[in-house]
Design a protein around this motif. Structure first.
Motif, PDB file in Angstrom:
ATOM      1  N   MET A  77       0.818  -1.197   0.000  1.00 16.04           N
ATOM      2  CA  MET A  77       0.000   0.000   0.000  1.00 16.04           C
ATOM      3  C   MET A  77       0.866   1.267   0.000  1.00 16.04           C
ATOM      4  N   GLU A  78       1.906   1.236   0.799  1.00 10.75           N
ATOM      5  CA  GLU A  78       2.806   2.385   0.897  1.00 10.75           C
ATOM      6  C   GLU A  78       3.540   2.614  -0.420  1.00 10.75           C
ATOM      7  N   ASN A  79       3.889   1.527  -1.086  1.00 17.45           N
ATOM      8  CA  ASN A  79       4.577   1.619  -2.366  1.00 17.45           C
ATOM      9  C   ASN A  79       3.659   2.231  -3.425  1.00 17.45           C
ATOM     10  N   GLN A  80       2.380   1.877  -3.392  1.00 17.52           N
ATOM     11  CA  GLN A  80       1.418   2.429  -4.337  1.00 17.52           C
ATOM     12  C   GLN A  80       1.224   3.928  -4.104  1.00 17.52           C
ATOM     13  N   GLN A  81       1.278   4.360  -2.871  1.00 13.83           N
ATOM     14  CA  GLN A  81       1.155   5.780  -2.569  1.00 13.83           C
ATOM     15  C   GLN A  81       2.349   6.566  -3.111  1.00 13.83           C
ATOM     16  N   LYS A  82       3.544   5.983  -2.995  1.00 12.69           N
ATOM     17  CA  LYS A  82       4.745   6.633  -3.543  1.00 12.69           C
ATOM     18  C   LYS A  82       4.640   6.763  -5.060  1.00 12.69           C
ATOM     19  N   ILE A  83       4.171   5.700  -5.700  1.00 15.12           N
ATOM     20  CA  ILE A  83       4.032   5.723  -7.153  1.00 15.12           C
ATOM     21  C   ILE A  83       2.997   6.768  -7.566  1.00 15.12           C
ATOM     22  N   MET A  84       1.898   6.830  -6.829  1.00 13.85           N
ATOM     23  CA  MET A  84       0.855   7.818  -7.130  1.00 13.85           C
ATOM     24  C   MET A  84       1.366   9.244  -6.936  1.00 13.85           C
ATOM     25  N   LYS A  85       2.134   9.483  -5.887  1.00  5.91           N
ATOM     26  CA  LYS A  85       2.713  10.805  -5.662  1.00  5.91           C
ATOM     27  C   LYS A  85       3.654  11.189  -6.798  1.00  5.91           C
ATOM     28  N   LYS A  86       4.452  10.226  -7.260  1.00  7.84           N
ATOM     29  CA  LYS A  86       5.366  10.491  -8.370  1.00  7.84           C
ATOM     30  C   LYS A  86       4.593  10.836  -9.636  1.00  7.84           C
ATOM     31  N   LYS A  87       3.518  10.113  -9.894  1.00  5.63           N
ATOM     32  CA  LYS A  87       2.715  10.379 -11.088  1.00  5.63           C
ATOM     33  C   LYS A  87       2.059  11.757 -11.019  1.00  5.63           C
ATOM     34  N   ILE A  88       1.555  12.112  -9.858  1.00  4.45           N
ATOM     35  CA  ILE A  88       0.927  13.427  -9.695  1.00  4.45           C
ATOM     36  C   ILE A  88       1.955  14.537  -9.869  1.00  4.45           C
ATOM     37  N   LEU A  89       3.126  14.355  -9.274  1.00  6.10           N
ATOM     38  CA  LEU A  89       4.196  15.347  -9.417  1.00  6.10           C
ATOM     39  C   LEU A  89       4.627  15.479 -10.874  1.00  6.10           C
ATOM     40  N   LEU A  90       4.757  14.359 -11.563  1.00  7.40           N
ATOM     41  CA  LEU A  90       5.134  14.384 -12.971  1.00  7.40           C
ATOM     42  C   LEU A  90       4.065  15.090 -13.805  1.00  7.40           C
ATOM     43  N   LEU A  91       2.808  14.799 -13.554  1.00  5.74           N
ATOM     44  CA  LEU A  91       1.718  15.456 -14.253  1.00  5.74           C
ATOM     45  C   LEU A  91       1.738  16.968 -14.011  1.00  5.74           C
ATOM     46  N   PHE A  92       2.002  17.366 -12.775  1.00  5.90           N
ATOM     47  CA  PHE A  92       2.114  18.784 -12.436  1.00  5.90           C
ATOM     48  C   PHE A  92       3.218  19.452 -13.246  1.00  5.90           C
ATOM     49  N   PHE A  93       4.391  18.827 -13.291  1.00  5.98           N
ATOM     50  CA  PHE A  93       5.505  19.400 -14.043  1.00  5.98           C
ATOM     51  C   PHE A  93       5.211  19.443 -15.541  1.00  5.98           C
ATOM     52  N   ILE A  94       4.538  18.440 -16.055  1.00  6.80           N
ATOM     53  CA  ILE A  94       4.208  18.424 -17.483  1.00  6.80           C
ATOM     54  C   ILE A  94       3.246  19.557 -17.816  1.00  6.80           C
ATOM     55  N   ILE A  95       2.256  19.788 -16.966  1.00  7.48           N
ATOM     56  CA  ILE A  95       1.305  20.881 -17.205  1.00  7.48           C
ATOM     57  C   ILE A  95       2.015  22.232 -17.164  1.00  7.48           C
ATOM     58  N   ILE A  96       2.858  22.443 -16.164  1.00  6.80           N
ATOM     59  CA  ILE A  96       3.617  23.699 -16.072  1.00  6.80           C
ATOM     60  C   ILE A  96       4.549  23.845 -17.274  1.00  6.80           C
ATOM     61  N   TRP A  97       5.170  22.755 -17.699  1.00 10.42           N
ATOM     62  CA  TRP A  97       6.073  22.765 -18.852  1.00 10.42           C
ATOM     63  C   TRP A  97       5.318  23.156 -20.116  1.00 10.42           C
ATOM     64  N   LEU A  98       4.133  22.595 -20.309  1.00 14.17           N
ATOM     65  CA  LEU A  98       3.336  22.938 -21.488  1.00 14.17           C
ATOM     66  C   LEU A  98       2.932  24.412 -21.480  1.00 14.17           C
ATOM     67  N   LEU A  99       2.509  24.911 -20.336  1.00 13.32           N
ATOM     68  CA  LEU A  99       2.147  26.333 -20.228  1.00 13.32           C
ATOM     69  C   LEU A  99       3.360  27.234 -20.478  1.00 13.32           C
ATOM     70  N   SER A 100       4.505  26.854 -19.933  1.00 12.77           N
ATOM     71  CA  SER A 100       5.734  27.630 -20.156  1.00 12.77           C
ATOM     72  C   SER A 100       6.134  27.617 -21.624  1.00 12.77           C
ATOM     73  N   SER A 101       5.963  26.473 -22.261  1.00 10.67           N
ATOM     74  CA  SER A 101       6.309  26.349 -23.678  1.00 10.67           C
ATOM     75  C   SER A 101       5.437  27.241 -24.537  1.00 10.67           C
ATOM     76  N   ILE A 102       4.135  27.226 -24.277  1.00  5.94           N
ATOM     77  CA  ILE A 102       3.215  28.077 -25.034  1.00  5.94           C
ATOM     78  C   ILE A 102       3.548  29.553 -24.811  1.00  5.94           C
TER      79      ILE A 102
END
Length: 161
Positions: A1-26
Motif C-alpha cells: 500500500m505504501e509503495n502504491q502511494q509513492k508511485i501515485m505521488k510520483k505520477k501526480i508530481l510528474l503530471l504537475f511538471f508536465i502541465i507547467i512545462w506545457l504552459l511555459s512552452s506556449i
C-alpha cells in the motif's frame, strides 16, 4: 500500500511538471521578440545572399558574436525561411518554435548524458529535464534567444560531458 502511494505521488508530481512545462512552452513561443532580433534576422539574410557559401559565408559576413552563436541564428533563419520569409508575428512564432525545439534537444542531450552515478533512474531525469526547461523558458522576454541565453544551454551541456 505504501509503495502504491509513492508511485501515485510520483505520477501526480510528474503530471504537475508536465502541465507547467506545457504552459511555459506556449508562453515562450507566443511572447514577442524584442527589436534587436531584426539585427539577427538581417545578418542571417545577408549571409544567405552572400557570394560565398557554407562556413566561409558565416565567417566573412560581419557580426561580432561568436561562431556558435552565428551558426545558431543562421540555422534558425534557414529553417524559418522554409515556411515564411517575413519576420512578422507568424514568422516570429515559427522562429521561436524552431528555437524551442533546438534548445530543448540540447537540454535533453545534456540530461541524458548525466552519468548514472549522479542520476540513477529515468523518472528523475525526466523531472530534471522538465524543471530545467521550465526555468529556462520562464525568464524575462527581453532575454529570449539572446546569445547569453543560448550559451546557458551549452554551459549546461558542457557540465555533463
Amino acid at each position: 500500500m505504501e509503495n502504491q502511494q509513492k508511485i501515485m505521488k510520483k505520477k501526480i508530481l510528474l503530471l504537475f511538471f508536465i502541465i507547467i512545462w506545457l504552459l511555459s512552452s506556449i508562453s515562450f513561443i507566443q511572447t514577442h521578440l524584442t527589436n534587436d532580433f531584426f539585427v539577427f534576422w538581417g545578418w542571417a539574410k545577408q549571409v544567405s545572399l552572400s557570394d560565398e557559401s557554407g562556413l566561409s559565408a558565416l565567417i566573412s559576413t560581419w557580426e561580432i558574436k561568436g561562431l556558435l552563436s552565428r551558426l545558431f541564428y543562421y540555422d534558425l533563419y534557414s529553417i524559418t525561411t522554409l515556411f515564411t520569409d517575413k519576420f512578422d508575428l507568424i514568422g516570429q512564432c515559427i522562429y521561436k518554435t524552431i528555437a524551442y525545439i533546438q534548445l530543448n534537444l540540447i537540454l535533453l542531450i545534456a540530461i541524458i548524458a548525466i552519468p548514472q552515478q549522479y542520476i540513477k533512474d529515468t523518472y528523475t531525469k525526466i523531472v530534471t529535464f522538465l524543471v530545467c526547461s521550465i526555468l529556462l523558458m520562464d525568464i524575462h522576454f527581453s532575454s529570449h534567444l539572446q546569445p547569453e541565453y543560448i550559451a546557458t544551454y551549452f554551459i549546461i551541456l558542457s557540465f555533463t560531458l
